[in-house]
Design a protein around this motif. Structure first.
Motif, PDB file in Angstrom:
ATOM      1  N   TRP A  64      36.000  -2.325 -32.315  1.00 54.55           N
ATOM      2  CA  TRP A  64      34.433  -2.280 -32.585  1.00 54.55           C
ATOM      3  C   TRP A  64      33.949  -3.849 -32.820  1.00 54.55           C
ATOM      4  O   TRP A  64      32.730  -3.991 -32.863  1.00 54.55           O
ATOM      5  CB  TRP A  64      33.804  -1.183 -33.378  1.00 54.55           C
ATOM      6  CG  TRP A  64      34.123   0.147 -33.055  1.00 54.55           C
ATOM      7  CD1 TRP A  64      34.598   0.514 -31.808  1.00 54.55           C
ATOM      8  CD2 TRP A  64      34.299   1.160 -34.058  1.00 54.55           C
ATOM      9  NE1 TRP A  64      34.846   1.917 -31.962  1.00 54.55           N
ATOM     10  CE2 TRP A  64      34.728   2.338 -33.122  1.00 54.55           C
ATOM     11  CE3 TRP A  64      34.152   1.343 -35.354  1.00 54.55           C
ATOM     12  CZ2 TRP A  64      35.017   3.608 -33.734  1.00 54.55           C
ATOM     13  CZ3 TRP A  64      34.119   2.457 -35.877  1.00 54.55           C
ATOM     14  CH2 TRP A  64      34.566   3.309 -34.992  1.00 54.55           C
ATOM     15  N   ARG A  66      33.517  -7.779 -32.466  1.00 50.93           N
ATOM     16  CA  ARG A  66      33.447  -8.805 -31.253  1.00 50.93           C
ATOM     17  C   ARG A  66      34.803  -9.720 -31.007  1.00 50.93           C
ATOM     18  O   ARG A  66      35.368  -9.760 -32.387  1.00 50.93           O
ATOM     19  CB  ARG A  66      32.229  -9.475 -31.507  1.00 50.93           C
ATOM     20  CG  ARG A  66      31.031  -8.951 -31.129  1.00 50.93           C
ATOM     21  CD  ARG A  66      29.787  -9.271 -31.672  1.00 50.93           C
ATOM     22  NE  ARG A  66      30.011  -9.919 -32.929  1.00 50.93           N
ATOM     23  CZ  ARG A  66      29.707 -11.133 -33.932  1.00 50.93           C
ATOM     24  NH1 ARG A  66      29.027 -11.858 -33.176  1.00 50.93           N
ATOM     25  NH2 ARG A  66      29.784 -11.073 -35.033  1.00 50.93           N
ATOM     26  N   ASP A 161      30.400 -13.968 -39.884  1.00 54.64           N
ATOM     27  CA  ASP A 161      29.970 -13.341 -38.618  1.00 54.64           C
ATOM     28  C   ASP A 161      30.228 -11.941 -38.460  1.00 54.64           C
ATOM     29  O   ASP A 161      29.555 -11.070 -37.741  1.00 54.64           O
ATOM     30  CB  ASP A 161      30.579 -13.894 -37.253  1.00 54.64           C
ATOM     31  CG  ASP A 161      29.982 -15.435 -37.261  1.00 54.64           C
ATOM     32  OD1 ASP A 161      28.942 -15.609 -37.394  1.00 54.64           O
ATOM     33  OD2 ASP A 161      30.988 -16.082 -37.039  1.00 54.64           O
ATOM     34  N   TRP A 163      28.943  -9.750 -40.251  1.00 57.70           N
ATOM     35  CA  TRP A 163      28.063  -8.729 -40.884  1.00 57.70           C
ATOM     36  C   TRP A 163      27.207  -8.094 -39.527  1.00 57.70           C
ATOM     37  O   TRP A 163      26.882  -7.043 -39.589  1.00 57.70           O
ATOM     38  CB  TRP A 163      26.931  -9.626 -41.372  1.00 57.70           C
ATOM     39  CG  TRP A 163      25.687  -9.037 -41.616  1.00 57.70           C
ATOM     40  CD1 TRP A 163      24.554  -9.390 -40.886  1.00 57.70           C
ATOM     41  CD2 TRP A 163      25.327  -8.012 -42.336  1.00 57.70           C
ATOM     42  NE1 TRP A 163      23.476  -8.520 -41.432  1.00 57.70           N
ATOM     43  CE2 TRP A 163      24.125  -7.760 -42.205  1.00 57.70           C
ATOM     44  CE3 TRP A 163      26.211  -7.352 -43.155  1.00 57.70           C
ATOM     45  CZ2 TRP A 163      23.335  -6.787 -43.158  1.00 57.70           C
ATOM     46  CZ3 TRP A 163      25.374  -6.138 -44.171  1.00 57.70           C
ATOM     47  CH2 TRP A 163      24.322  -5.894 -44.035  1.00 57.70           C
ATOM     48  N   GLN A 164      27.428  -8.881 -38.357  1.00 59.56           N
ATOM     49  CA  GLN A 164      26.675  -8.261 -37.015  1.00 59.56           C
ATOM     50  C   GLN A 164      27.595  -6.995 -36.787  1.00 59.56           C
ATOM     51  O   GLN A 164      26.849  -6.039 -36.334  1.00 59.56           O
ATOM     52  CB  GLN A 164      26.649  -9.281 -35.952  1.00 59.56           C
ATOM     53  CG  GLN A 164      25.897  -8.764 -34.710  1.00 59.56           C
ATOM     54  CD  GLN A 164      25.872  -9.995 -33.690  1.00 59.56           C
ATOM     55  OE1 GLN A 164      25.888 -11.043 -34.112  1.00 59.56           O
ATOM     56  NE2 GLN A 164      25.766  -9.372 -32.451  1.00 59.56           N
ATOM     57  N   ASP A 165      28.804  -7.106 -36.648  1.00 59.63           N
ATOM     58  CA  ASP A 165      29.550  -5.982 -36.367  1.00 59.63           C
ATOM     59  C   ASP A 165      29.350  -4.883 -37.494  1.00 59.63           C
ATOM     60  O   ASP A 165      29.188  -3.725 -36.703  1.00 59.63           O
ATOM     61  CB  ASP A 165      31.031  -6.398 -36.305  1.00 59.63           C
ATOM     62  CG  ASP A 165      31.587  -7.503 -35.384  1.00 59.63           C
ATOM     63  OD1 ASP A 165      30.974  -7.327 -34.233  1.00 59.63           O
ATOM     64  OD2 ASP A 165      31.917  -8.543 -35.819  1.00 59.63           O
ATOM     65  N   HIS A 167      26.611  -4.203 -38.999  1.00 63.24           N
ATOM     66  CA  HIS A 167      25.182  -3.724 -38.769  1.00 63.24           C
ATOM     67  C   HIS A 167      25.167  -2.875 -37.386  1.00 63.24           C
ATOM     68  O   HIS A 167      24.428  -1.829 -37.334  1.00 63.24           O
ATOM     69  CB  HIS A 167      24.231  -4.743 -38.890  1.00 63.24           C
ATOM     70  CG  HIS A 167      23.016  -4.427 -38.479  1.00 63.24           C
ATOM     71  ND1 HIS A 167      22.217  -3.948 -39.394  1.00 63.24           N
ATOM     72  CD2 HIS A 167      22.078  -4.496 -37.628  1.00 63.24           C
ATOM     73  CE1 HIS A 167      20.947  -3.510 -39.238  1.00 63.24           C
ATOM     74  NE2 HIS A 167      20.819  -3.901 -38.108  1.00 63.24           N
ATOM     75  N   THR A 168      25.909  -3.394 -36.547  1.00 62.70           N
ATOM     76  CA  THR A 168      25.856  -2.825 -35.074  1.00 62.70           C
ATOM     77  C   THR A 168      26.522  -1.642 -34.949  1.00 62.70           C
ATOM     78  O   THR A 168      26.048  -0.605 -34.664  1.00 62.70           O
ATOM     79  CB  THR A 168      26.451  -3.940 -34.072  1.00 62.70           C
ATOM     80  OG1 THR A 168      25.555  -4.931 -33.927  1.00 62.70           O
ATOM     81  CG2 THR A 168      26.342  -3.207 -32.517  1.00 62.70           C
ATOM     82  N   HIS A 169      27.609  -1.338 -35.579  1.00 66.51           N
ATOM     83  CA  HIS A 169      28.480  -0.200 -35.574  1.00 66.51           C
ATOM     84  C   HIS A 169      28.400   0.352 -36.976  1.00 66.51           C
ATOM     85  O   HIS A 169      29.512   1.405 -37.391  1.00 66.51           O
ATOM     86  CB  HIS A 169      29.730  -0.687 -35.436  1.00 66.51           C
ATOM     87  CG  HIS A 169      29.975  -1.188 -34.030  1.00 66.51           C
ATOM     88  ND1 HIS A 169      29.817  -0.715 -32.878  1.00 66.51           N
ATOM     89  CD2 HIS A 169      30.199  -2.695 -33.689  1.00 66.51           C
ATOM     90  CE1 HIS A 169      30.019  -1.553 -31.781  1.00 66.51           C
ATOM     91  NE2 HIS A 169      30.148  -2.601 -32.306  1.00 66.51           N
ATOM     92  N   TYR A 170      27.524   0.569 -37.652  1.00 63.11           N
ATOM     93  CA  TYR A 170      27.454   1.116 -38.991  1.00 63.11           C
ATOM     94  C   TYR A 170      27.829   2.478 -39.078  1.00 63.11           C
ATOM     95  O   TYR A 170      28.536   3.092 -39.986  1.00 63.11           O
ATOM     96  CB  TYR A 170      26.096   0.839 -39.840  1.00 63.11           C
ATOM     97  CG  TYR A 170      25.966   1.150 -41.188  1.00 63.11           C
ATOM     98  CD1 TYR A 170      26.526   0.367 -42.153  1.00 63.11           C
ATOM     99  CD2 TYR A 170      25.361   2.542 -41.398  1.00 63.11           C
ATOM    100  CE1 TYR A 170      26.105   0.755 -43.398  1.00 63.11           C
ATOM    101  CE2 TYR A 170      25.480   2.932 -42.846  1.00 63.11           C
ATOM    102  CZ  TYR A 170      25.801   2.111 -43.679  1.00 63.11           C
ATOM    103  OH  TYR A 170      25.464   2.538 -45.246  1.00 63.11           O
TER     104      TYR A 170
END
Length: 193
Positions: A64, A66, A161, A163-165, A167-170
């Protein structure tokens, strides 16, 4: 697993909390330097890491992330699992509040602190004074932890970076936590870790 999960599993298994927490700071065979109880905790920590990293559910979650962050995903996941454990502590460990557990762990670990490497002693002081175990439930704190690790270790720069993963897949990450962590708790209680 990160600090909170290692301490929680050690507590459930009746293992040394100091040994389980200091393990990442000890290289090689610790038997000549520490008591049998501390050594057993160090080895439990190492077994938990290997076991968790090889669980199919945990391995699947790495996909999950990137391509930019996938290399550091295992490190980020350790922090993320602590977030969910902290967030759901009352459901998973209702006999002891997270604050009570944190203070209990601090007492156990601080009694041994002088015997451990200086890097651990510095981290240990921040862990308790800044109440990290309790703050893991805050999403902003997770971002701060990831950014801090990335700043201290240039080769782990990609952690900031993640953090985005996260947040996106929380929601999927939270479901993944529920698929494996109760199993880890049961194994700890049966002293199979």
């Amino acid at each position: 697993m990160n600090f909170l999960a290692h301490l929680h599993l050690a507590h459930l298994a009746g293992s040394s909390l100091p040994g389980n927490l200091v393990a990442d700071f000890i290289r090689g065979n610790p038997t000549a330097r520490y008591s049998a109880e501390i050594v057993a905790g160090i080895f439990m920590h190492r077994r938990v890491d290997v076991f968790t990293d090889n669980l199919a559910q945990v391995t699947a979650t790495k996909a999950w992330f990137r391509p930019l962050t996938r290399r550091v995903a295992p490190i980020a996941l350790d922090i993320i699992w602590d977030h969910f454990l902290s967030r759901h502590w009352d459901r998973l460990s209702p006999a002891l509040t997270l604050d009570q557990f944190s203070r209990y762990a601090e007492t156990q670990i601080s009694a041994c602190d002088a015997d451990f490497p200086p890097a651990f002693t510095r981290l240990n002081a921040m862990l308790w004074s800044e109440r990290w175990l309790e703050r893991y439930q805050e999403k902003d704190f997770i971002q701060s932890v990831l950014n801090g690790m990335a700043r201290r270790r240039p080769r782990l720069q990609a952690l900031s970076d993640c953090w985005q993963d996260f947040h996106t897949h929380y929601d999927k990450l939270e479901q993944g936590f529920w698929h494996f962590y109760p199993q880890m708790m049961a194994l700890a209680q049966q002293q199979k870790l």
